[in-house]
Write an enzyme that holds these catalytic residues in place. Structure first.
Site, PDB file in Angstrom:
ATOM      1  N   HIS A 144      -9.046  -8.654  -6.879  1.00 17.33           N
ATOM      2  CA  HIS A 144      -8.855  -7.119  -7.821  1.00 17.33           C
ATOM      3  C   HIS A 144     -10.058  -7.040  -8.563  1.00 17.33           C
ATOM      4  O   HIS A 144     -10.111  -7.782  -9.777  1.00 17.33           O
ATOM      5  CB  HIS A 144      -7.453  -7.064  -8.160  1.00 17.33           C
ATOM      6  N   GLU A 184     -11.832  -6.548  -4.180  1.00 14.83           N
ATOM      7  CA  GLU A 184     -11.687  -5.134  -4.144  1.00 14.83           C
ATOM      8  C   GLU A 184     -12.726  -4.524  -5.009  1.00 14.83           C
ATOM      9  O   GLU A 184     -12.957  -5.290  -6.131  1.00 14.83           O
ATOM     10  CB  GLU A 184     -10.024  -4.837  -4.617  1.00 14.83           C
ATOM     11  N   ASP A 209     -13.976  -0.095  -6.740  1.00 13.71           N
ATOM     12  CA  ASP A 209     -13.764   1.089  -7.234  1.00 13.71           C
ATOM     13  C   ASP A 209     -15.079   1.789  -7.070  1.00 13.71           C
ATOM     14  O   ASP A 209     -15.906   1.284  -7.689  1.00 13.71           O
ATOM     15  CB  ASP A 209     -13.118   1.301  -8.357  1.00 13.71           C
ATOM     16  N   HIS A 213     -14.077   1.058 -12.340  1.00 17.84           N
ATOM     17  CA  HIS A 213     -12.758   1.735 -12.182  1.00 17.84           C
ATOM     18  C   HIS A 213     -12.431   3.110 -12.889  1.00 17.84           C
ATOM     19  O   HIS A 213     -12.015   4.148 -12.398  1.00 17.84           O
ATOM     20  CB  HIS A 213     -11.713   0.654 -12.761  1.00 17.84           C
ATOM     21  N   GLU A 228     -12.436   1.023  -2.612  1.00 23.27           N
ATOM     22  CA  GLU A 228     -11.516   1.985  -3.024  1.00 23.27           C
ATOM     23  C   GLU A 228     -12.462   3.236  -3.367  1.00 23.27           C
ATOM     24  O   GLU A 228     -13.315   3.085  -4.464  1.00 23.27           O
ATOM     25  CB  GLU A 228     -10.601   1.860  -4.120  1.00 23.27           C
TER      26      GLU A 228
HETATM   27  O1  G3P Z   1      -6.433  -2.128  -4.957  1.00 22.97           O
HETATM   28  C1  G3P Z   1      -5.199  -1.432  -5.594  1.00 22.97           C
HETATM   29  C2  G3P Z   1      -5.555  -0.842  -7.045  1.00 22.97           C
HETATM   30  O2  G3P Z   1      -7.109  -1.077  -7.174  1.00 22.97           O
HETATM   31  C3  G3P Z   1      -5.031   0.400  -7.244  1.00 22.97           C
HETATM   32  O3  G3P Z   1      -5.000   0.577  -8.720  1.00 22.97           O
HETATM   33  O4  G3P Z   1      -6.069   1.564 -10.764  1.00 22.97           O
HETATM   34  O5  G3P Z   1      -6.402  -0.960 -10.111  1.00 22.97           O
HETATM   35  O6  G3P Z   1      -7.584   1.148  -8.692  1.00 22.97           O
HETATM   36  P1  G3P Z   1      -6.336   0.662  -9.553  1.00 22.97           P
HETATM   37 CA    CA Z   2      -9.031  -0.058  -7.403  1.00 19.13          CA
END
Ligand code: G3P
Ligand code: CA
Length: 300
Positions: A49, A76, A78, A91, A159
């Protein structure tokens, strides 16, 4: 895919056999066209993550590289957009928590990503807040990030963050993915998933690229799941919001690609919770500490 005790035992045995044979500890793929990965064998796929963000500054190239060195293919991130239209990987919708923006631009409160140009953001240190050894790490552009993940032969759970702030970000993200070679058949079928908390955004991505695997972030009521299955393949919920029954309900539906829908849950950083969600039957676990989760659930 469902996690079954017999399959879990088989996976544990296979993992042990691979270890004894000197096999690697890298994660295999999950998703359409990827063949049986650890999820099929009983171990959830582990996603790093924001990269291996327990050990390196989140969403930096350094966090991606560390995930690779720890043996994790899936990372993962953002994606957001600068004032002059560059997609960047970060993020928060402000730069304050994860960069030195307050020092460099003290008069620009509240330091929103969308109020800074790409050149200004490129001057920021996105690593020093995490640890001195990471001082100088930058906020990557999406293109820089894609090139690094590709060079590392990793896979990406991308994301689209706060799409309501960035009209057209879905189409733009797909364009950058395409330019970076991420939308060829091989990558689309097994190395890339696009997710968002916005159902509209996921629906838009699916409409623009129906071949792409997508995920909705959230925990819709069971009665509403069928509507999501029209345009997405996965439902990715916060781990505190789910039960084995809910996971089974998701698995009971065919998603946008005609295969059983999957569940990747977040953010699980401890062994007990990892085992708990594995017992619930999740397909993937999204974690800041992928090594801890792998150790707990026997993924390999
Ligand atoms: O991948 C799931 C997670 O990233 C969602 O929450 O706030 O960390 O983007 P956040
Ligand atoms: Ca995320």
């Amino acid at each position: 895919m469902h996690v079954r005790p017999a399959a879990a035992a088989a996976a544990a045995f296979l993992g042990l056999a691979l270890t004894l044979l000197g096999g690697t500890a890298s994660q295999a793929a999950a998703g359409p066209g990827t063949g049986p990965g650890p999820a099929a064998l009983g171990g959830p796929v582990v996603y790093a993550h924001r990269g291996a963000s327990a050990y390196a500054p989140e969403n930096t190239l350094e966090a991606v590289d560390l995930a690779m060195r720890l043996g994790f293919e899936w990372v993962e991130n953002d994606v957001q957009r600068t004032r002059d239209g560059e997609l960047v990987v970060i993020h928060d919708d402000t730069l304050a928590r994860t960069t030195d923006v307050e020092e460099l631009f003290p008069d620009r409160r509240p330091w929103r990503v969308k109020d800074f140009t790409a050149a200004e953001i490129a001057r920021l240190d996105a690593g020093g807040w995490f640890g001195e050894e990471y001082a100088g790490a930058g906020v990557p552009t999406l293109r820089q990030y894609l090139d690094r993940v590709r060079r590392n032969q990793q896979r990406l759970l991308l994301e689209i963050k706060k799409p309501e702030l960035y009209p057209g970000i879905e189409e733009q993200t797909l364009r950058v993915l395409d330019e970076a070679g991420w939308l060829d058949r091989r990558r689309v079928s097994g190395r890339l998933v696009v997710q968002s908390f916005s159902a509209d955004s996921v629906r838009t991505v699916h409409a623009l690229r129906p071949d792409l695997v997508t995920a909705f972030l959230g925990t819709p009521k069971v009665a509403d799941l069928a509507a999501y299955a029209e345009f997405t393949d996965r439902i990715n919920p916060w781990h505190t919001t789910i039960s084995a029954e809910w996971v089974a309900a998701v698995h009971g539906l065919l998603g946008a690609h005609g295969r059983p829908m999957e569940v990747d849950t977040w953010i699980v950083d401890d062994a007990a919770t990892a085992r708990k969600v594995q017992e619930m039957g999740v397909d993937g676990i999204i974690t800041n500490a992928p090594d801890v989760v792998r150790e707990a659930v026997g993924g390999f």
